[in-house]
Design a protein around this motif. Sequence first.
Motif, PDB file in Angstrom:
ATOM      1  N   VAL A   1      46.405  24.927  21.753  1.00  0.00           N
ATOM      2  CA  VAL A   1      47.894  24.886  21.554  1.00  0.00           C
ATOM      3  C   VAL A   1      48.485  25.921  20.620  1.00  0.00           C
ATOM      4  N   SER A   2      47.655  26.505  19.908  1.00  0.00           N
ATOM      5  CA  SER A   2      47.963  27.548  18.777  1.00  0.00           C
ATOM      6  C   SER A   2      48.374  28.887  19.310  1.00  0.00           C
TER       7      SER A   2
ATOM      8  N   ILE B   1      54.129  19.997  22.655  1.00  0.00           N
ATOM      9  CA  ILE B   1      53.465  19.896  21.549  1.00  0.00           C
ATOM     10  C   ILE B   1      54.264  19.053  20.369  1.00  0.00           C
TER      11      ILE B   1
ATOM     12  N   GLY C   1      47.837  27.209  26.658  1.00  0.00           N
ATOM     13  CA  GLY C   1      47.805  26.076  25.622  1.00  0.00           C
ATOM     14  C   GLY C   1      47.059  24.752  26.289  1.00  0.00           C
TER      15      GLY C   1
ATOM     16  N   THR D   1      56.889  24.641  23.262  1.00  0.00           N
ATOM     17  CA  THR D   1      57.154  23.747  22.288  1.00  0.00           C
ATOM     18  C   THR D   1      57.467  22.214  22.708  1.00  0.00           C
TER      19      THR D   1
ATOM     20  N   HIS E   1      53.143  18.788  12.241  1.00  0.00           N
ATOM     21  CA  HIS E   1      54.364  18.037  13.052  1.00  0.00           C
ATOM     22  C   HIS E   1      55.663  18.529  12.599  1.00  0.00           C
TER      23      HIS E   1
END
Length: 406
Positions: A363-364, A240, A358, A237, A299
């Motif tokens: 990235v999900s 991102i 990622g 995390t 975000h």
Amino acid sequence: MTAHNPEGSSGKNILKQPAAVWATAFAAVIAFMGIGLVDPILPSIAKGLEATPSQVSLLFTSYFLVTAVAMLLTGWVSSRIGAKRTLLAGLALVVLFASLAGTSQTVGQLVGFRAGWGLGNAMFVATALAVIVGAASGGAESAILLYEAALGLGISAGPLLGALLGDWHWRYPFFGTAALMAVGFILIATLLRGMPKPAVKARLSDPLRALAHGGLSTTAVTALFYNYAFFTVLAFTPFILGMNAYGIGSVFFGWGVLVALSSVFLAPMLQRRLGSVGTMHLALAFMVVCQIGIALSGHGGIIAFTVATGLAIGVNNTVFTEAAMEVSDAPRATASAGYNFVRWMGAALAPYIASKLGEEVSVSLPYYVGAACCVVAMGVLFLRRRHLAGLDAVDADHERLDAVPA
């Protein structure tokens, strides 16, 4: 493990402890700070050493892989040289390798030094709980609550320290940790006394033999999948969030506060109402929701769901650890070693795999995989539920104890 009656008679004595207990608890806080310390500075390390997120994620992988394997050795070592010497050896290794980590010139060196750090941390953490329980006043319940408070404080403070020192330079958090651990070494060396060697020497094979018990192996395998999801959040995390060290540190400080509060207060409350296995299912399901929420959000949502995972992680840390201690007839230290060997493998695998997914896919995707791991964990709990039937009796005992007036 957890204290089910934090406001009962033992809770009143939690602050009235010998100096040796406070010395060990202080060192435990610093040791647990090392888990989240690097979170705010992961992007800075990647930039400073010209490394990819997956390469930097190996800081977690090497640390927890060595920690997992070392869990099989700590009982064997402690039963031969004694708990105090084991604590001091672990602290000395952390001081050495944390200092060396701060001098790293390549990501490979940093990964290697974190591995040595993991060895020292395993020796210390695996022994600290037994030392606190043995030396504390007010009974085991107060001691366990104190240990959990140290864990929560360390996990929540680690990101703040990493952000504060990392804002100057990514190397400084490593030197800061080494200095604090050196203080812990001095305190334990001077204040911890009267810790004889165990009468019976442990065998290297004892933790693996303990895993032959169906309840312990079920708990350990379930925790492996859960820890994969946990460390997907913790290790990937920061890349991102798109924030500086202070921003990342603040997010994971909020996360850590929820870990601490839910482990000490929320977990016992849920256990009284749902039982241990029911609480595991609820926390894992909430973790699924949070992981999918991170994957689908912008975000602000990423921040909110990341912080919210602290609730599930705190509850699971407490309930799974208590289950591992009580579900089998193996000595607690032996059961803990076998359980931690399996569950930390999830923490070792997740950072690298999540970062690779990622980088190369989306990235999900790491969070969808983390959510799937929680679903698998729930499936293991359901399919092997008969092996955990003994926890119902443990929960009933805790309810009876809670009903006794202080």
